[in-house]
Every structure is written in structure tokens, then in C-alpha cells.
Design a protein around this motif. Sequence first.
Motif, short mmCIF file in Angstrom:
data_model
loop_
_atom_site.label_atom_id
_atom_site.label_comp_id
_atom_site.label_asym_id
_atom_site.label_seq_id
_atom_site.Cartn_x
_atom_site.Cartn_y
_atom_site.Cartn_z
N GLU A 73 0.86 -1.18 0.00
CA GLU A 73 0.00 0.00 0.00
C GLU A 73 0.89 1.23 0.00
O GLU A 73 1.94 1.25 0.65
CB GLU A 73 -0.91 0.01 1.23
CG GLU A 73 -1.91 -1.13 1.22
CD GLU A 73 -2.86 -1.12 2.40
OE1 GLU A 73 -3.91 -1.76 2.27
OE2 GLU A 73 -2.56 -0.47 3.42
N TYR A 133 -3.46 3.52 -0.80
CA TYR A 133 -3.93 2.80 -1.98
C TYR A 133 -3.22 1.45 -2.04
O TYR A 133 -2.02 1.36 -1.79
CB TYR A 133 -3.63 3.59 -3.26
CG TYR A 133 -4.53 4.79 -3.44
CD1 TYR A 133 -5.70 4.69 -4.18
CD2 TYR A 133 -4.21 6.01 -2.86
CE1 TYR A 133 -6.53 5.79 -4.34
CE2 TYR A 133 -5.04 7.11 -3.01
CZ TYR A 133 -6.20 6.99 -3.75
OH TYR A 133 -7.03 8.07 -3.91
N PHE A 159 -1.75 -1.95 -3.89
CA PHE A 159 -1.12 -2.37 -5.14
C PHE A 159 -0.72 -3.83 -5.01
O PHE A 159 0.21 -4.17 -4.28
CB PHE A 159 0.12 -1.51 -5.45
CG PHE A 159 -0.23 -0.07 -5.71
CD1 PHE A 159 -0.57 0.35 -6.99
CD2 PHE A 159 -0.23 0.85 -4.68
CE1 PHE A 159 -0.91 1.67 -7.24
CE2 PHE A 159 -0.56 2.18 -4.92
CZ PHE A 159 -0.90 2.59 -6.20
N ALA A 178 -5.16 -3.06 -8.44
CA ALA A 178 -4.94 -1.82 -7.70
C ALA A 178 -6.18 -1.43 -6.89
O ALA A 178 -6.28 -0.32 -6.42
CB ALA A 178 -4.57 -0.69 -8.66
#
Length: 112
Positions: free
Chosen positions: A44, A52, A54, A61
Motif C-alpha cells: 500500500e 492505496y 497495489f 490496484a
Amino acid sequence: QGVCQDHAHAFLACARSLGIPARYASGYLYTDSDDHLASHAWAEAWLEGAWYSFDVTNCLARPERHLKLAIGRDYLDACPVRGMRRGGGTEQMHAHVEVEVEVAPMLQVQQQ
């Protein structure tokens, strides 16, 4: 090449080298297959005021299929099982993960 833990660490190294705060996440990835039950790892990154996800291994994502259990700086901070074992004998570990989608009840607005 490598496994999800390796991919997450490579992403962390790249993000941190660019000055982007990043953390390691571990848990499970939901799949439609009943045969697939294994711990999973992803990274993240802190972008635009939020974390976010990943998942480099699966090119994802969005955390819609991820069940996050732990976060940390690296694998040792967020590994699914950690400890020390002494002595002989054998051991086994079994895991069962069940995910259910629960729809939140709609809020009723009172009209005046």
C-alpha cells in the motif's frame, strides 16, 4: 519472478526510493476457486492523502478481493504466523477462511 511477498517488497523499495510512504499488507485474496487458500501479500502506498493498495502479483490496484489482516513496514511486521519452535516431532497448520457479502440496510430518511 518470485512470490507475492517478493513482489510486495520490490514495490516497497521502489516507492520508498521515490519518497512515497509505503507499507506491507498481508491477508488473503478472495478467488472463485475453492482449491485456493493461501496467505497473500501486497503493498500500500500513501498517495493524495489516502492509502492505496497495489497487488503486483495479480496486477490489481483495488482492494475489493483482499482480506487484510495485518500491515507493517515489511514481512516481519505483518507476517501471518510468527514464532519460534523448539524440539522434535511434526506439526501441521490448517486455515479456514469464509467471506460473506453483507448488504448494509438502507437508511430511511424521515420526511417532515
